[in-house]
Write a protein that holds these residues in place. Structure first.
Motif, PDB file in Angstrom:
ATOM      1  N   ARG A  19      37.523  53.086  36.500  1.00  0.00           N
ATOM      2  CA  ARG A  19      37.582  53.652  37.922  1.00  0.00           C
ATOM      3  C   ARG A  19      38.815  53.336  38.686  1.00  0.00           C
ATOM      4  NH1 ARG A  19      32.785  53.064  35.947  1.00  0.00           N
ATOM      5  NH2 ARG A  19      31.204  54.479  36.196  1.00  0.00           N
ATOM      6  N   GLU A  20      39.872  52.593  38.171  1.00  0.00           N
ATOM      7  CA  GLU A  20      41.147  52.251  38.940  1.00  0.00           C
ATOM      8  C   GLU A  20      40.890  51.504  40.289  1.00  0.00           C
ATOM      9  OE1 GLU A  20      43.317  55.705  39.821  1.00  0.00           O
ATOM     10  OE2 GLU A  20      43.710  56.155  37.557  1.00  0.00           O
ATOM     11  N   CYS A  21      39.818  50.447  39.917  1.00  0.00           N
ATOM     12  CA  CYS A  21      39.396  49.604  40.999  1.00  0.00           C
ATOM     13  C   CYS A  21      40.164  48.153  40.637  1.00  0.00           C
ATOM     14  CB  CYS A  21      37.910  49.428  41.303  1.00  0.00           C
ATOM     15  SG  CYS A  21      37.309  51.087  41.738  1.00  0.00           S
ATOM     16  N   GLU A  22      39.879  47.255  41.823  1.00  0.00           N
ATOM     17  CA  GLU A  22      40.479  45.917  41.558  1.00  0.00           C
ATOM     18  C   GLU A  22      39.664  45.128  40.830  1.00  0.00           C
ATOM     19  OE1 GLU A  22      41.837  41.981  44.298  1.00  0.00           O
ATOM     20  OE2 GLU A  22      41.248  44.109  45.149  1.00  0.00           O
ATOM     21  N   THR A  23      39.949  44.346  39.858  1.00  0.00           N
ATOM     22  CA  THR A  23      39.253  43.608  38.789  1.00  0.00           C
ATOM     23  C   THR A  23      39.398  42.117  39.018  1.00  0.00           C
ATOM     24  OG1 THR A  23      41.106  43.427  37.187  1.00  0.00           O
ATOM     25  CG2 THR A  23      39.503  45.510  37.053  1.00  0.00           C
ATOM     26  N   THR A  24      39.758  41.705  39.952  1.00  0.00           N
ATOM     27  CA  THR A  24      39.808  40.141  40.372  1.00  0.00           C
ATOM     28  C   THR A  24      38.599  39.830  41.237  1.00  0.00           C
ATOM     29  OG1 THR A  24      41.070  40.519  42.250  1.00  0.00           O
ATOM     30  CG2 THR A  24      42.324  40.174  40.496  1.00  0.00           C
ATOM     31  N   GLY A  25      38.431  38.422  41.290  1.00  0.00           N
ATOM     32  CA  GLY A  25      37.237  37.921  42.010  1.00  0.00           C
ATOM     33  C   GLY A  25      36.014  37.396  41.168  1.00  0.00           C
ATOM     34  N   LYS A  26      35.015  36.804  41.522  1.00  0.00           N
ATOM     35  CA  LYS A  26      33.899  36.385  41.086  1.00  0.00           C
ATOM     36  C   LYS A  26      32.891  37.674  40.711  1.00  0.00           C
ATOM     37  CE  LYS A  26      34.083  32.049  43.340  1.00  0.00           C
ATOM     38  NZ  LYS A  26      33.147  31.099  44.271  1.00  0.00           N
ATOM     39  N   LYS A  27      32.029  37.247  39.910  1.00  0.00           N
ATOM     40  CA  LYS A  27      31.090  38.172  39.347  1.00  0.00           C
ATOM     41  C   LYS A  27      30.306  38.895  40.374  1.00  0.00           C
ATOM     42  CE  LYS A  27      27.172  39.003  35.982  1.00  0.00           C
ATOM     43  NZ  LYS A  27      26.313  38.130  34.759  1.00  0.00           N
ATOM     44  N   ALA A  28      29.726  38.158  41.538  1.00  0.00           N
ATOM     45  CA  ALA A  28      29.277  38.967  42.543  1.00  0.00           C
ATOM     46  C   ALA A  28      30.027  39.913  43.101  1.00  0.00           C
ATOM     47  CB  ALA A  28      28.724  37.862  43.406  1.00  0.00           C
ATOM     48  N   ASP A  29      31.541  39.646  43.363  1.00  0.00           N
ATOM     49  CA  ASP A  29      32.355  40.437  43.916  1.00  0.00           C
ATOM     50  C   ASP A  29      32.683  41.761  42.873  1.00  0.00           C
ATOM     51  OD1 ASP A  29      32.710  38.584  45.987  1.00  0.00           O
ATOM     52  OD2 ASP A  29      34.624  37.740  44.879  1.00  0.00           O
ATOM     53  N   LEU A  30      32.724  41.601  41.788  1.00  0.00           N
ATOM     54  CA  LEU A  30      32.954  42.712  40.911  1.00  0.00           C
ATOM     55  C   LEU A  30      31.490  43.608  41.074  1.00  0.00           C
ATOM     56  CD1 LEU A  30      34.195  40.713  37.519  1.00  0.00           C
ATOM     57  CD2 LEU A  30      35.546  41.992  39.551  1.00  0.00           C
ATOM     58  N   ASN A  90      29.347  44.233  43.387  1.00  0.00           N
ATOM     59  CA  ASN A  90      29.437  44.961  44.661  1.00  0.00           C
ATOM     60  C   ASN A  90      30.553  45.947  44.621  1.00  0.00           C
ATOM     61  OD1 ASN A  90      27.530  43.034  45.714  1.00  0.00           O
ATOM     62  ND2 ASN A  90      29.096  41.763  46.553  1.00  0.00           N
ATOM     63  N   ARG A  91      31.809  45.606  44.307  1.00  0.00           N
ATOM     64  CA  ARG A  91      32.925  46.541  43.963  1.00  0.00           C
ATOM     65  C   ARG A  91      32.427  47.863  43.205  1.00  0.00           C
ATOM     66  NH1 ARG A  91      36.942  43.416  42.199  1.00  0.00           N
ATOM     67  NH2 ARG A  91      36.926  42.297  44.535  1.00  0.00           N
ATOM     68  N   LEU A  92      31.692  47.493  41.928  1.00  0.00           N
ATOM     69  CA  LEU A  92      31.320  48.579  41.036  1.00  0.00           C
ATOM     70  C   LEU A  92      30.148  49.469  41.746  1.00  0.00           C
ATOM     71  CD1 LEU A  92      31.508  49.982  38.343  1.00  0.00           C
ATOM     72  CD2 LEU A  92      30.099  48.225  37.452  1.00  0.00           C
ATOM     73  N   LYS A  93      29.376  48.764  42.636  1.00  0.00           N
ATOM     74  CA  LYS A  93      28.212  49.366  43.101  1.00  0.00           C
ATOM     75  C   LYS A  93      28.869  50.236  44.318  1.00  0.00           C
ATOM     76  CE  LYS A  93      24.328  48.351  46.015  1.00  0.00           C
ATOM     77  NZ  LYS A  93      23.264  47.531  46.755  1.00  0.00           N
ATOM     78  N   GLU A  94      29.983  49.976  45.005  1.00  0.00           N
ATOM     79  CA  GLU A  94      30.561  50.927  45.974  1.00  0.00           C
ATOM     80  C   GLU A  94      31.200  52.118  45.156  1.00  0.00           C
ATOM     81  OE1 GLU A  94      33.072  48.571  48.164  1.00  0.00           O
ATOM     82  OE2 GLU A  94      31.684  47.516  49.138  1.00  0.00           O
ATOM     83  N   ALA A  95      31.894  51.812  43.972  1.00  0.00           N
ATOM     84  CA  ALA A  95      32.484  52.916  43.232  1.00  0.00           C
ATOM     85  C   ALA A  95      31.476  53.960  42.706  1.00  0.00           C
ATOM     86  CB  ALA A  95      33.164  52.428  42.132  1.00  0.00           C
ATOM     87  N   LEU A  96      30.238  53.507  42.125  1.00  0.00           N
ATOM     88  CA  LEU A  96      29.191  54.295  41.804  1.00  0.00           C
ATOM     89  C   LEU A  96      28.499  55.137  43.205  1.00  0.00           C
ATOM     90  CD1 LEU A  96      27.174  52.226  39.584  1.00  0.00           C
ATOM     91  CD2 LEU A  96      28.479  53.898  38.749  1.00  0.00           C
TER      92      LEU A  96
END
Length: 322
Positions: free
Chosen positions: A23-34, A36-42
């Motif tokens: 989804r061309e999103c940032e992939t850095t950070g801890k698991k919780a950050d990832l 949350n980021r994927l949740k926003e993308a969905l």
């Protein structure tokens, strides 16, 4: 290999990063950050993150590649953190070294100033003691001269021989010579092994007490020579032996310290602290060489020269560069 479907909360870090990359999103950070980021993308895609199912492939190569990538990112992150810690530690270490160097320089300066102050006080004390002893000797000698003169006057008066009161009135020069010849102080002997400077002072004191002329001083100095010092007479003519100033000059050239100043300069220049030598021992020897090499230099200049030579000769390189 067969795939399986899992919810967002069940995705592993590698799966989260893969979904984010797609989804061309940032992939850095801890698991919780990832997550949350994927949740926003969905949510942006109009999907419900709580019930959305992800197809997870069971291909081991993909898993290995994802694991390798995760390891590289983790190593890079750890390396960055370690570099930051090293920089912080290096800064603290440099600060502590600077503080310790300043403190050590101050302590060395105070120590050197204190030592030279003690040396100056000791020299003043020795000089005062020498002056007191010399004055005491002069008083004793004057007393002996007066007593001897009184006895001689009584004898001359009784016998009416030359040197009586009448003779002293008519022939002052002969009378003066007789008075000075009443008491003789024998000068010390010189063999060339003791200090020539100190010996010459003693000889001059005896010559002054005896009232010797230059010719008498030359004769007395010649007779006082012993051992190797008598060899100097072989290099002098009879006229030079009878000339007090010439005799002293030749003895000064042979046994004096003026011709050795360049030797002391060289010793001072090449004097460094030995491996088993304490600061006190090193400082004492530096002070000795400075006084020998710059005997005619003012005291304040001599102190500065000694301090510089002391610092230049320190065995500790870091301390010497302070």
């Amino acid at each position: 290999m067969a795939s399986r479907q899992v919810f967002l909360k069940d995705l592993k870090v590698a799966d989260l990063k893969r979904e984010l990359e797609e989804r061309e999103c940032e992939t850095t950070g801890k698991k919780a950050d990832l997550q949350n980021r994927l949740k926003e993308a969905l949510e942006n895609e109009g999907e419900n993150p709580d019930i959305f199912l992800f197809d997870i492939a069971g291909d081991i190569n993909s898993a290995l590649q994802s694991l390798e990538k995760n390891l590289e990112e983790k190593l890079l992150e750890n390396a960055t953190q370690m570099q930051q810690k090293l920089e912080e530690t290096s800064g603290d270490l440099k600060k502590k070294i600077s503080e310790n160097s300043s403190c050590l320089q101050k302590q060395i300066g105070e120590y050197v100033d204190g030592k030279f102050g003690e040396m100056e006080n000791k020299l003043v004390t020795v000089e005062e003691e020498f002056q007191n002893k010399f004055l005491e000797m002069e008083r004793k000698f004057a007393t002996l001269v007066l007593e001897g003169g009184e006895q001689q006057r009584m004898i001359n008066t009784t016998l009416k021989s030359p040197g009586s009161d009448i003779d002293r009135m008519t022939n002052p020069q002969a009378s003066s010579h007789m008075e000075m010849s009443k008491i003789r102080m024998k000068p010390p002997q010189f063999d060339g092994k003791s200090s020539w400077v100190n010996y010459l002072r003693q000889f001059e004191a005896a010559a002054k007490a005896n009232g010797w002329s230059l010719a008498e001083k030359a004769t007395a100095l010649t007779l006082a020579l012993r051992g190797d010092a008598t060899d100097i007479l072989q290099t002098l003519s009879l006229e030079e032996q009878e000339d007090y100033h010439q005799l002293v000059r030749h003895l000064e050239m042979r046994y004096g310290q003026s011709h050795l100043e360049h030797v002391y300069h060289s010793q001072l220049k090449n004097r460094y602290q030995k491996s088993n030598e304490s600061l006190q021992e090193f400082e004492a020897d530096i002070a000795r060489l400075v006084r020998l090499a710059y005997s005619s230099t003012p005291e304040n200049v001599m102190e500065r020269l000694a301090v510089q030579a002391f610092l230049d000769g320190l065995r500790d390189t870091e301390t010497r560069q302070l």
